[in-house]
Enzyme design. Structure first.
Site, PDB file in Angstrom:
ATOM      1  N   GLU A 282      31.197  31.830 112.665  1.00 48.65           N
ATOM      2  CA  GLU A 282      32.095  32.034 113.793  1.00 48.65           C
ATOM      3  C   GLU A 282      33.253  32.980 113.518  1.00 48.65           C
ATOM      4  OE1 GLU A 282      31.601  29.328 111.933  1.00 48.65           O
ATOM      5  OE2 GLU A 282      33.424  28.173 111.631  1.00 48.65           O
ATOM      6  N   HIS A 306      27.084  27.339 119.917  1.00 47.38           N
ATOM      7  CA  HIS A 306      27.802  26.675 118.825  1.00 47.38           C
ATOM      8  C   HIS A 306      28.917  27.586 118.273  1.00 47.38           C
ATOM      9  CE1 HIS A 306      28.131  24.063 115.198  1.00 47.38           C
ATOM     10  NE2 HIS A 306      28.449  25.219 114.621  1.00 47.38           N
ATOM     11  N   GLU A 307      28.550  28.821 117.931  1.00 49.09           N
ATOM     12  CA  GLU A 307      29.551  29.725 117.344  1.00 49.09           C
ATOM     13  C   GLU A 307      30.661  30.038 118.347  1.00 49.09           C
ATOM     14  OE1 GLU A 307      29.222  29.637 114.328  1.00 49.09           O
ATOM     15  OE2 GLU A 307      27.082  29.188 114.229  1.00 49.09           O
ATOM     16  N   HIS A 310      33.261  27.358 118.471  1.00 57.84           N
ATOM     17  CA  HIS A 310      34.229  27.437 117.370  1.00 57.84           C
ATOM     18  C   HIS A 310      35.478  28.225 117.770  1.00 57.84           C
ATOM     19  CE1 HIS A 310      32.592  25.484 113.845  1.00 57.84           C
ATOM     20  NE2 HIS A 310      31.447  26.133 113.900  1.00 57.84           N
ATOM     21  N   GLU A 329      33.315  21.092 112.503  1.00 59.77           N
ATOM     22  CA  GLU A 329      31.893  21.139 112.882  1.00 59.77           C
ATOM     23  C   GLU A 329      31.487  20.019 113.844  1.00 59.77           C
ATOM     24  OE1 GLU A 329      30.196  23.702 112.489  1.00 59.77           O
ATOM     25  OE2 GLU A 329      31.240  24.755 110.880  1.00 59.77           O
ATOM     26  N   ASP A 386      30.741  24.290  98.966  1.00 63.69           N
ATOM     27  CA  ASP A 386      29.340  24.637  99.266  1.00 63.69           C
ATOM     28  C   ASP A 386      28.384  23.506  98.850  1.00 63.69           C
ATOM     29  OD1 ASP A 386      29.964  27.067 100.353  1.00 63.69           O
ATOM     30  OD2 ASP A 386      29.301  28.265  98.640  1.00 63.69           O
ATOM     31  N   TYR A 394      28.579  17.526 110.681  1.00 65.14           N
ATOM     32  CA  TYR A 394      28.187  17.964 112.018  1.00 65.14           C
ATOM     33  C   TYR A 394      27.780  16.769 112.875  1.00 65.14           C
ATOM     34  CZ  TYR A 394      27.658  22.785 110.214  1.00 65.14           C
ATOM     35  OH  TYR A 394      27.871  24.019 109.668  1.00 65.14           O
TER      36      TYR A 394
END
Ligand code: BES
Ligand code: ZN
Length: 631
Positions: A282, A306-307, A310, A329, A386, A394
């Site tokens: 995003e 979704h993006e 954001h 998220e 990460d 999410y």
């Protein structure tokens, strides 16, 4: 506010207090913070480096004599503080957190502005950038480069306070021989010298470092809506236009109706080469997207919803640390499903929630139900964010918001909270406790504080494993997939010739891609229980692919699920195709699980395939697969 609510808030307040400091930055952002950034960069394709200068306009909160910034594998050549040359040291590397850059700035009083100019270059070990040779692009004529900074890779692109707690505006000028896009508003180009053009950008909304983004390559562009342009390599341009043009403006308008007007002016995106490791990222004004979205049937536009979402959750209102990633998220999935629900109806939102619940169960199983990273709010310490990345923030996040929505009386009661929350935290960063208090402050005067008290907050927020409440999603759109899966189960012992008569393409012809995905997921989960042998899949995986065309699907969501069934069934005739396919996709959502399944089916082939494509994968993706395969 009720007494119980106050007590609940106080307990939560104490628990959250320990996690408001970002443990993944080495910067002293508590003492001094960045307000504005000026970037002057040169993209050097020959050396695979970005070099140039950053000027940080900082503001002290306390008295300071040192400024500590995050760096990772950067060459720093010079530092100036308020126009005078300053002493600096690069400390010891601290694993994934990188190397602190300590700058002596003399005595600075509290609440004072300081200007820090740094000259630097990225290096070969840079984890934020991928450099592609012409052969690795579609057109095969020009090189390409792009960035991916979330979560903590911005520090390998530029010295910065690499924490989502700090937000700053920026301006940038970038010299490159090829067109450049950034996560900002483009201001055209204004100079040409020795084969390079100078492109300019401005970002007037304060953003965290992880949203810094740049890409440069043979980019063409075309309009896909009144405030939207898509960028990609020329031969993909018309496919991209078709894929996204129908939905783009509609998504923005629906999202604006749910929250409030889009404040960033333009919403553009760039469709990157296949090695881009995510579905979408995003970056402000310029979402970065995987080419797997261009499936030819508009079946992956949910990623754009979704993006886009954001733009409110994440980019305007930001998690203060990566331990509260669900605020980015979970909220974004919740908004994404609201947007798609407004367009396709509530049953679609319910269907998407079912798919999400299944993903959540799979992730919890993969980590193990007691694992720290299965908590909604987890402890990262100095670990690499990460490594904690999964669908849990999410989907557990979505489910908490959905549960709150149900508890306060459904969408009608809950939706007015959305503009309130996003307005209150606009341009700020927050932690989970800020969210909970805002929720109570909003709903208590409306007589709903007691309802909120009925939520088992401690379990939802801090316990590992599945959520305490199993929702009852409406299965209107899911039932056809379940039914077809049981028909296949009943046919498990029938001979192939019989199966070819029992089923036909028309079983799924009118289905959405999502329904086909749920069908495949259902077959697969039935094959994995201890009681059920992988009967359906093992016996008839070939027929399944032929009859429904799964084996030829252009949709990676379908193909990857079909391949998972083939691997579970140890259907060796597909191994070559699967291994070859792994060389064409770079999105971790597909690459990682496929490698994991291949590794279970044929570890030797998995490792050989990884070695074959390793140099084409993005550094983040290659690192994760290496861990997954135990290399
Ligand atoms: N912000 C994420 C991608 C991300 C998360 C990158 C953490 C690096 C670290 C993005 O918005 C995202 O969630 N992408 C998903 C899209 C999907 C949920 C629709 C993806 O990449 O699959
Ligand atoms: Zn996201």
């Amino acid at each position: 506010m009720s007494k119980v609510a106050t007590a609940a808030r106080q307990t939560l307040g104490r628990m959250a207090a320990a996690t408001t400091v970002d443990s993944t930055t080495l910067s002293n952002y508590g003492q001094i913070f960045t307000r504005h950034l000026d970037l002057s960069w040169t993209v050097d394709f020959a050396k695979k480096r970005i070099h140039g200068e950053s000027t940080l306009l900082m503001q002290s909160r306390t008295r300071v004599s040192e400024i500590v910034l995050d760096t990772s594998y950067l060459d720093v050549s010079k530092v100036m503080v308020n126009g005078a040359k300053a002493e600096f040291t690069l400390g010891e590397r601290q694993g994934p957190l990188g190397t602190p850059l300590t700058i002596k700035c003399g005595q600075i009083a509290e609440d004072t502005s300081v200007q820090v100019a740094i000259a630097y270059s990225t290096t070969e070990q840079c984890t934020a950038l991928q450099w592609l040779t012409p052969e690795q692009t579609k057109g095969r004529k020009h090189p390409y480069m792009f960035s991916q900074c979330q979560a903590i890779h911005a520090r390998s692109l530029m010295p910065c306070q690499d924490t989502p707690s700090v937000k700053s505006t920026f301006r940038a000028q970038v010299w490159s021989p090829l067109p450049v896009v950034m996560g900002a508003v483009p201001e055209g180009a204004d100079a040409y010298e020795r084969g390079a053009v100078r492109y300019k950008f401005v970002q007037n909304v304060p953003i965290p470092s992880y949203l810094t983004a740049i890409a440069s390559g043979d980019l063409a562009s075309c309009s896909i809506g009144p405030r939207s342009t898509v960028y990609t390599e020329p031969d993909m341009l018309l496919d991209c236009k078709w894929e996204f043009e129908r939905d783009m403006e509609r998504f923005i308008e629906v999202a604006e109706g749910l929250v409030f007007p889009y404040t960033w002016t333009l919403y553009n995106f760039v469709v990157l080469p296949p090695s881009f490791p995510y579905g979408g990222m995003e970056n402000p004004n310029m979402t970065f997207a995987t080419p797997t979205l261009v499936a030819g049937d508009r079946s992956n536009v949910d990623v754009i919803a979704h993006e886009l979402a954001h733009s409110w959750s994440g980019n305007l209102v930001t998690n203060a640390t990566w331990e509260h990633f669900w605020l980015n998220e979970g909220w974004t999935v919740f908004l994404e499903r609201k947007i798609l629900g407004r367009i396709h109806g509530e049953p679609q939102r319910q269907f998407d929630a079912i798919m999400g619940w299944n993903d959540l169960r799979e992730s919890v199983d993969l980590f193990g139900k007691d694992h720290e990273y299965t908590k909604l709010v987890y402890k990262l310490g100095t670990n690499d964010p990460d490594d904690a990345f999964s669908t849990i923030p999410y989907e557990k996040g979505f489910n908490l918001l959905y549960h709150i929505e149900q508890t306060v009386g459904g969408p009608e009661a809950f939706e007015p909270f959305m503009p309130h929350y996003f307005e209150k935290f606009r341009n700020r960063s927050l932690v989970t406790d800020d969210f909970i208090s805002t929720l109570y402050d909003f709903f208590t005067p409306r007589g709903l504080g007691d309802k909120l008290d009925s939520i088992d907050w401690n379990t939802w927020l801090y316990a590992p494993g599945m959520p305490p409440v199993e929702p009852n999603f409406d299965t209107t759109l899911a039932d056809v997939a379940y039914d077809l899966a049981s028909r296949w189960r009943r046919a498990a012992s029938a001979p192939a010739s019989e199966v070819r008569k029992l089923f036909s393409r028309s079983d799924v012809d009118k289905w959405t891609a999502g329904q086909q995905e749920l069908f495949l997921d259902t077959l697969r989960s039935e094959g994995q229980g201890d009681a059920a042998p992988a009967a359906t899949a093992a016996a008839h995986v070939k027929e399944l692919g032929d009859i429904y065309g799964f084996a030829e699907s252009r949709n990676a969501e379908i193909l990857s699920r079909y391949y998972a069934l083939c691997l579970d069934a140890r259907a060796t005739e597909f191994y070559t195709a699967i291994a070859d396919w792994l060389g064409t996709v770079g999105r971790m959502k597909f690459v990682r699980p496929t490698f994991r399944s291949l590794n279970q089916a044929d570890p030797e082939l998995a490792v050989r395939t990884f070695r074959r494509f390793e140099s084409n994968y993005h550094p983040i993706c290659a690192a994760m697969v290496r861990k997954d395969l135990g290399l």
